[in-house]
Scaffold this motif. Sequence first.
Motif, short mmCIF file in Angstrom:
data_model
loop_
_atom_site.label_atom_id
_atom_site.label_comp_id
_atom_site.label_asym_id
_atom_site.label_seq_id
_atom_site.Cartn_x
_atom_site.Cartn_y
_atom_site.Cartn_z
N VAL A 159 -26.37 -12.79 -28.67
CA VAL A 159 -27.66 -13.50 -28.70
C VAL A 159 -28.82 -12.52 -28.80
O VAL A 159 -28.69 -11.33 -28.48
N ILE A 160 -29.95 -13.03 -29.28
CA ILE A 160 -31.20 -12.28 -29.21
C ILE A 160 -31.59 -12.27 -27.73
O ILE A 160 -31.59 -13.33 -27.10
N PRO A 161 -31.88 -11.09 -27.15
CA PRO A 161 -32.12 -11.05 -25.70
C PRO A 161 -33.13 -12.11 -25.27
O PRO A 161 -34.26 -12.12 -25.75
N PRO A 162 -32.70 -13.06 -24.40
CA PRO A 162 -33.57 -14.18 -24.04
C PRO A 162 -34.50 -13.80 -22.90
O PRO A 162 -34.26 -12.84 -22.18
N HIS A 163 -35.58 -14.60 -22.72
CA HIS A 163 -36.45 -14.41 -21.56
C HIS A 163 -35.71 -14.90 -20.32
O HIS A 163 -35.82 -14.32 -19.26
N ASP A 164 -34.99 -15.98 -20.50
CA ASP A 164 -34.32 -16.60 -19.35
C ASP A 164 -32.83 -16.73 -19.66
O ASP A 164 -32.41 -17.67 -20.32
N HIS A 165 -32.07 -15.77 -19.18
CA HIS A 165 -30.64 -15.71 -19.46
C HIS A 165 -29.93 -17.00 -19.05
O HIS A 165 -29.18 -17.58 -19.82
N ASP A 166 -30.21 -17.48 -17.85
CA ASP A 166 -29.50 -18.65 -17.34
C ASP A 166 -29.83 -19.92 -18.11
O ASP A 166 -28.97 -20.78 -18.31
N ALA A 167 -31.08 -20.02 -18.56
CA ALA A 167 -31.47 -21.22 -19.31
C ALA A 167 -30.71 -21.28 -20.63
O ALA A 167 -30.24 -22.33 -21.05
N LEU A 168 -30.60 -20.11 -21.29
CA LEU A 168 -29.87 -20.07 -22.56
C LEU A 168 -28.40 -20.40 -22.34
O LEU A 168 -27.79 -21.18 -23.09
N LEU A 169 -27.84 -19.83 -21.27
CA LEU A 169 -26.45 -20.12 -20.92
C LEU A 169 -26.28 -21.62 -20.71
O LEU A 169 -25.33 -22.24 -21.21
#
Length: 312
Positions: free
Chosen positions: A257-267
């Motif tokens: 993934v493109i490094p997200p601001h919010d890892h858990d939200a993307l997960l």
Amino acid sequence: MAHTHSHEPSSQDQNAKRLMLAFGITASFMVIEVIGGLVSGSLALLADAGHMLTDAAALLFALLAVIFARKPPSGGRTFGWLRLTTLAAFVNAIALVVITIFIVWEAIQRFMEPQPVAGATMMVVAVAGLIANIVAFWILHRGSEEKNLNVRAAALHVLGDLLGSVGAIVAALVILWTGWTPVDPILSVLVSCLVLRSAWRLLQESVNELLEGAPASLDIAALTRNLNRSIPEVRDVHHVHVWMVGEKPVMTLHVQVIPPHDHDALLGRIQHFLEHNYAISHVTIQMEYTACQGPDCHLNEAQAGHAHHHHH
């Protein structure tokens, strides 16, 4: 849907009760049909008993699956006992094939030299078997609003068995009216074909589960494409594994993934996507921010094509 999850144990219990009842009816009638078949000399009744065995077994596996699903997984068996039902289905399928071969062989013998058949006895047993099937089907069918795959499969089994009983009744009628006994082996072969069909399906499904195959309806390539398309942060999906444990799909995958601001939200979004679109609720996702570096990554490169990586 008015009711919430708090009712679930009761629906499970309902299912277990229904299955238990239907199993009791089917199993006892199977015994009656075997005795009736031997007494009247009717092969069609024995074939129908063979079919009843498939039903009784299907009901038993459904019942076990409901019971095992309640048992908490242990340290050693992290999936609980669900795979046992698959193994039992596999053994059952093989037994059914053996029964079918036996009946067809016996039918050929009887064509050569027809045996006397007691039409009246055969008729009584066949009609009783039909009634037992109708009752079992009715019990199960009341339970199929809850979309329990096991209960529905069992209901379908019993429905197929109605055909077997009808076959035996037709043979009995022909024998009573015309005295032409070869109709009995003819119809026994037809009923055996029904048995073989359910045995074949059972064999395919159980072997697929035992070989850790993905559910037949799932197209993994399409799943990865959809995931890429639906969630823009996802660049690449690889190391996808899907398998079945007791009819529940289990999945593991790597997502670049493109490094997200919010890892858990993307997960959470990826998990929701899989649950919502593919009904896969048991999923383990490994998120990566750089291209996959492991020893077997080039395997995935070849599958996914290089296009994915270059246009970023």
